[in-house]
Design an enzyme around this catalytic site. Structure first.
Site: not given
Ligand code: NAD
Ligand code: DAU
Length: 341
Positions: A123-125, A148, A152
């Site tokens: 992730t970019d985070e 988090y 990562k």
């Molecule tokens: P998500 O939370 O929707 O899904 C996570 C999945 O991992 C779930 O199916 C969960 O059951 C499984 N999981 C969790 N713990 C586990 C364990 N111990 N063993 C086996 N399975 C397990 O996540 P997502 O948003 O689809 O993100 C997927 C990946 O992409 C993550 O690694 C996240 O860091 C990365 N990522 C997400 C975003 C985003 O915007 N959502 C952006 C950049 C990177």
């Molecule tokens: O940037 C990639 C990341 O994006 C992934 O690695 C993470 O897994 C994913 O959860 C996401 O992280 P963020 O913290 O950016 O996403 P989130 O959806 O939680 O929040 C997006 C923005 O919205 C952030 O600035 C916080 C704000 N927010 C979020 C929630 C849940 C609110 O203002 N209100 C809310 O209720």
């Protein structure tokens, strides 16, 4: 015949990637390893589960049995993680365990089975927060803000250490904020949609002016596919949407599309460690592999809104936890078995 191990394949991005692979590569077999935490939902894979080319294994990536699950696989894409920043602020225990120990365990399982390639989906985070200008490149320092993001970053370093120490054929990808179908409605966009559908307040943290770089999940999947097949081992690739939006503008756009009043927006106390702005420079990926995001944000957001409206049962069940009963009824027996080779 290529066999791809996908961890976290029942989550948001993982399930989109499984659908993508099944459609694009008719000769590929996929082994999904997923623990099915609260974020894992077999309904995300509903039709795919009927496909004989997909094997679902319910397993924790921290379980040493992952070595067996990886047997016979050629490629691995590692999505499984604890992913919600707010939860990591409350309690980081599961994050440390799954994201750090679990990544080490699954990477070692792939190394022991001599997989040809391992993608660490990150992730970019990990780069922390940006000021008003500039973008993160792959050489920007790691400076994670939340637990988090720290886990990562640790996972990325663990994978890269296996590359250096053992010549493990791995690549790290770092993507910006995804949106699209099957995203668990604790994350901003599906949460805002779900609240607005119910005419409930939309909680905006702080002043609502934090900026995220949004990318449609299909563009992320296409980038991962390219990197999996044509990327260079030991490299890091940023995957950004080139689409910076302030949270308040995203919320307003959703309300406008739904014909709902802006008065639903409610400012609430800020998230501790709330990164102000993310933006990724993806020119390395563009120059090496010709990738660029294709989905226009406004069109993608409208399509995503429509998807949640059309899948109100998915949304209701996911929010109520009812999908767990569904899982018990339909898939427990199938899910409990390890793949036969
Ligand atoms: P998500 O939370 O929707 O899904 C996570 C999945 O991992 C779930 O199916 C969960 O059951 C499984 N999981 C969790 N713990 C586990 C364990 N111990 N063993 C086996 N399975 C397990 O996540 P997502 O948003 O689809 O993100 C997927 C990946 O992409 C993550 O690694 C996240 O860091 C990365 N990522 C997400 C975003 C985003 O915007 N959502 C952006 C950049 C990177
Ligand atoms: O940037 C990639 C990341 O994006 C992934 O690695 C993470 O897994 C994913 O959860 C996401 O992280 P963020 O913290 O950016 O996403 P989130 O959806 O939680 O929040 C997006 C923005 O919205 C952030 O600035 C916080 C704000 N927010 C979020 C929630 C849940 C609110 O203002 N209100 C809310 O209720």
């Amino acid at each position: 015949m290529t066999r791809v191990l996908v961890t976290g394949g029942a989550g948001f991005i993982g399930s989109n990637f499984v659908h993508y692979l099944l459609e694009k590569y008719p000769d590929y077999r996929i082994v999904v390893v997923d623990k099915l935490t609260y974020a894992g939902n077999l309904k995300n894979l509903e039709n795919a589960l009927q496909n004989p080319r997909l094997q679902f294994v319910r397993l924790d990536i921290c379980d040493p049995a992952v070595t067996e699950a990886a047997q016979g696989c050629d490629l691995a894409v590692h999505f499984a993680a604890e992913t919600h920043v707010d939860r990591s602020i409350e309690d980081a225990a599961a994050f440390t365990r799954t994201n750090v120990e679990g990544t080490w365990r699954i990477a070692e399982a792939c190394r022991a089975n001599r997989l040809r390639r391992f993608l660490q989906v990150s992730t970019d985070e990990v780069y922390g927060s940006l000021g008003p200008a500039g973008k993160f490149t792959e050489t920007s320092p790691l400076n994670p803000s939340s637990p988090y993001a720290a886990t990562k970053a640790a996972a990325d370093l663990m994978v890269l250490s296996l590359v250096r120490t053992h010549g493990f054929p791995a690549i790290v990808t770092r993507c910006s904020n995804n949106y699209g179908p099957y995203q668990f409605p604790e994350k901003f966009i599906p949460l805002i949609i779900a609240q607005a559908l119910d005419n409930q307040p939309l909680p905006l943290y702080g002043d609502g002016l934090n900026v995220r770089d949004w990318i449609h999940v299909s563009d992320h999947c296409r980038a991962l596919d390219l990197i999996l097949h044509y990327g260079r081992d030991a490299e890091i690739y940023n995957i950004g949407g080139d689409c910076e939006r302030r949270n308040i503008d995203v919320a307003r756009a959703i309300l406008r599309s739904m014909g709902k009043p802006e008065s639903l927006i409610q400012f609430v106390s800020d998230r501790p460690c709330h990164d102000r702005r993310y933006a990724l420079d993806s020119s390395k990926l563009a120059n090496e592999l010709g990738w660029r995001p294709l989905e226009n944000f406004e069109a993608g957001l409208t399509a995503t809104l429509r998807w949640y409206q059309q899948h109100s049962a998915w949304l209701d069940q996911t929010r109520s936890g009812e999908y767990r009963d569904y899982f018990e009824r339909n898939y427990l027996r199938r899910a409990a078995t390890l793949p036969a080779h």
